[in-house]
Design a protein around this motif. Structure first.
Motif, short mmCIF file in Angstrom:
data_model
loop_
_atom_site.label_atom_id
_atom_site.label_comp_id
_atom_site.label_asym_id
_atom_site.label_seq_id
_atom_site.Cartn_x
_atom_site.Cartn_y
_atom_site.Cartn_z
N GLY A 177 56.61 -2.63 52.10
CA GLY A 177 57.72 -2.86 51.21
C GLY A 177 57.67 -2.10 49.90
N LYS A 178 56.63 -1.28 49.69
CA LYS A 178 56.49 -0.54 48.44
C LYS A 178 56.73 0.95 48.69
CE LYS A 178 53.12 -3.76 46.44
NZ LYS A 178 51.76 -3.91 45.85
N PRO A 179 57.59 1.58 47.86
CA PRO A 179 57.88 3.00 48.07
C PRO A 179 56.74 3.88 47.55
CG PRO A 179 59.07 2.19 46.16
CD PRO A 179 58.38 1.00 46.77
N GLY A 180 56.59 5.03 48.17
CA GLY A 180 55.62 6.03 47.72
C GLY A 180 56.17 7.42 47.97
N LEU A 181 55.49 8.42 47.46
CA LEU A 181 55.95 9.79 47.59
C LEU A 181 54.76 10.73 47.61
CD1 LEU A 181 58.47 11.71 47.59
CD2 LEU A 181 58.17 11.87 45.11
N HIS A 182 54.73 11.64 48.58
CA HIS A 182 53.71 12.68 48.63
C HIS A 182 54.37 14.05 48.47
CE1 HIS A 182 51.20 9.69 51.09
NE2 HIS A 182 50.52 9.92 49.98
N THR A 183 53.70 14.94 47.75
CA THR A 183 54.10 16.33 47.72
C THR A 183 53.27 17.09 48.74
OG1 THR A 183 52.52 16.84 45.95
CG2 THR A 183 54.77 16.23 45.29
N ALA A 184 53.80 18.20 49.24
CA ALA A 184 53.14 18.92 50.31
C ALA A 184 53.18 20.42 50.07
CB ALA A 184 53.80 18.59 51.65
N THR A 185 52.07 21.08 50.37
CA THR A 185 51.98 22.54 50.33
C THR A 185 51.24 23.00 51.58
OG1 THR A 185 51.95 22.62 47.91
CG2 THR A 185 51.11 24.55 49.09
N GLU A 186 51.76 24.04 52.22
CA GLU A 186 51.03 24.65 53.32
C GLU A 186 50.30 25.88 52.81
OE1 GLU A 186 51.62 26.44 57.85
OE2 GLU A 186 53.38 26.07 56.58
N PHE A 187 49.02 25.98 53.11
CA PHE A 187 48.20 27.14 52.79
C PHE A 187 47.94 27.90 54.08
CE2 PHE A 187 47.21 23.90 49.66
CZ PHE A 187 47.14 24.59 48.46
N THR A 188 48.12 29.22 54.05
CA THR A 188 47.81 30.04 55.21
C THR A 188 47.06 31.29 54.77
OG1 THR A 188 49.87 31.32 55.14
CG2 THR A 188 49.89 29.27 56.41
N GLY A 189 46.28 31.85 55.67
CA GLY A 189 45.52 33.06 55.36
C GLY A 189 44.36 33.23 56.32
N ILE A 190 43.34 33.91 55.86
CA ILE A 190 42.13 34.16 56.65
C ILE A 190 40.94 33.59 55.89
CG2 ILE A 190 40.61 35.92 57.62
CD1 ILE A 190 43.02 37.72 57.95
N LEU A 191 40.05 32.91 56.60
CA LEU A 191 38.83 32.42 55.99
C LEU A 191 37.62 33.00 56.72
CD1 LEU A 191 37.31 30.05 57.88
CD2 LEU A 191 39.26 28.69 57.12
N THR A 192 36.55 33.19 55.96
CA THR A 192 35.28 33.65 56.49
C THR A 192 34.25 32.55 56.31
OG1 THR A 192 35.78 35.96 55.97
CG2 THR A 192 33.47 35.41 56.33
N VAL A 193 33.55 32.22 57.38
CA VAL A 193 32.61 31.10 57.37
C VAL A 193 31.32 31.50 56.68
CG1 VAL A 193 31.36 29.44 58.79
CG2 VAL A 193 33.59 30.30 59.55
N THR A 194 30.88 30.67 55.75
CA THR A 194 29.59 30.86 55.09
C THR A 194 28.59 29.77 55.45
OG1 THR A 194 30.37 29.69 53.12
CG2 THR A 194 30.62 32.09 53.14
N ASP A 195 29.09 28.61 55.83
CA ASP A 195 28.23 27.49 56.22
C ASP A 195 28.90 26.76 57.38
OD1 ASP A 195 26.94 24.95 56.45
OD2 ASP A 195 26.16 25.16 54.42
N PRO A 196 28.49 27.02 58.63
CA PRO A 196 29.15 26.42 59.79
C PRO A 196 29.14 24.89 59.77
CG PRO A 196 27.77 28.26 60.48
CD PRO A 196 27.46 28.01 59.03
N ALA A 197 28.09 24.27 59.27
CA ALA A 197 28.02 22.81 59.25
C ALA A 197 29.08 22.23 58.31
CB ALA A 197 26.63 22.35 58.82
N LEU A 198 29.28 22.86 57.17
CA LEU A 198 30.30 22.37 56.24
C LEU A 198 31.70 22.62 56.78
CD1 LEU A 198 28.82 23.42 52.77
CD2 LEU A 198 28.92 21.13 53.79
#
Length: 210
Positions: free
Chosen positions: A164-185
């Motif tokens: 019964g309580k209203p809320g609001l989220h803002t949203a952003t999509e991030f896209t690109g290329i990432l390079t892994v430095t720590d596979p576990a993380l």
């Protein structure tokens, strides 16, 4: 941990006519529809991430889960696909990525500069601040960004009603290329998501090996 990736392509007509338990009325209702994929677990901790996209022909719901999902009543057989994530999927050195996030920052004072007892979250909207946010998350979760420009794509704000309580989220999509430095993380980010409001369809790190 074995993970399962599920895709449900939900036609507009199903979204329009499904009225049970709030239907598909807002992001919290979609959260409840995702729980329909895991019946008989009323007290279980959420062990899945979701992402919802409007494809122009219907809605695509992605679910990444530790528990194998069950196709819910609202989803036709023909638009439901579920498969385990391959054991070697997270062993690549780099990926193209897409992240639908709810970037926020915590503040501990009000507009008068008075210190608050508890911090509160406010949305981030400026591009330079958004880039700073994703760079901090990259350092936290074992990857670097680039080469090439990271795109920040504003998405429509998402109002919802919960208990019964209203809320609001803002949203952003991030896209690109990432390079892994720590596979576990990176595995931690892939499994548990990045940022806040994960229960509302934010935080799933979608990856494609380069």
């Amino acid at each position: 941990m074995n993970l399962h990736l599920t895709q449900a392509l939900v036609p507009y007509e199903i979204v329009a006519r499904w009225r049970k338990d709030g239907g598909f009325s807002d992001s919290y209702a979609w959260h409840k529809r995702a729980w329909d994929c895991f019946p008989g677990q009323p007290d279980a901790a959420r062990d899945f991430l979701t992402r919802l996209d409007d494809t122009g022909q219907g809605f695509r719901l992605l679910v990444l889960s530790a528990t194998p999902p069950t196709k819910p009543d609202w989803c036709p057989d023909t638009v439901w696909k579920s498969k385990p994530v391959g054991e070697n999927f997270l062993t690549h050195p780099s990926y193209r990525f897409s992240l639908l996030a709810n970037p926020t920052t915590k503040v501990r004072s009000n507009s008068k500069g008075e210190l608050l007892k508890n911090s509160r979250r406010i949305p981030i909207s400026k591009r330079e601040d958004l880039l700073g946010w994703i760079e901090r998350k990259a350092a936290q979760y074992g990857f670097t960004l680039g080469p090439g420009e990271i795109r920040t794509i504003p998405q429509p704000r998402q109002p919802f009603l919960k208990a019964g309580k209203p809320g609001l989220h803002t949203a952003t999509e991030f896209t690109g290329i990432l390079t892994v430095t720590d596979p576990a993380l990176l595995r931690e980010a892939f499994t548990h998501g990045i940022g806040s409001a994960k229960a509302f369809g934010f935080g799933m790190l979608c990856l494609s090996p380069t």
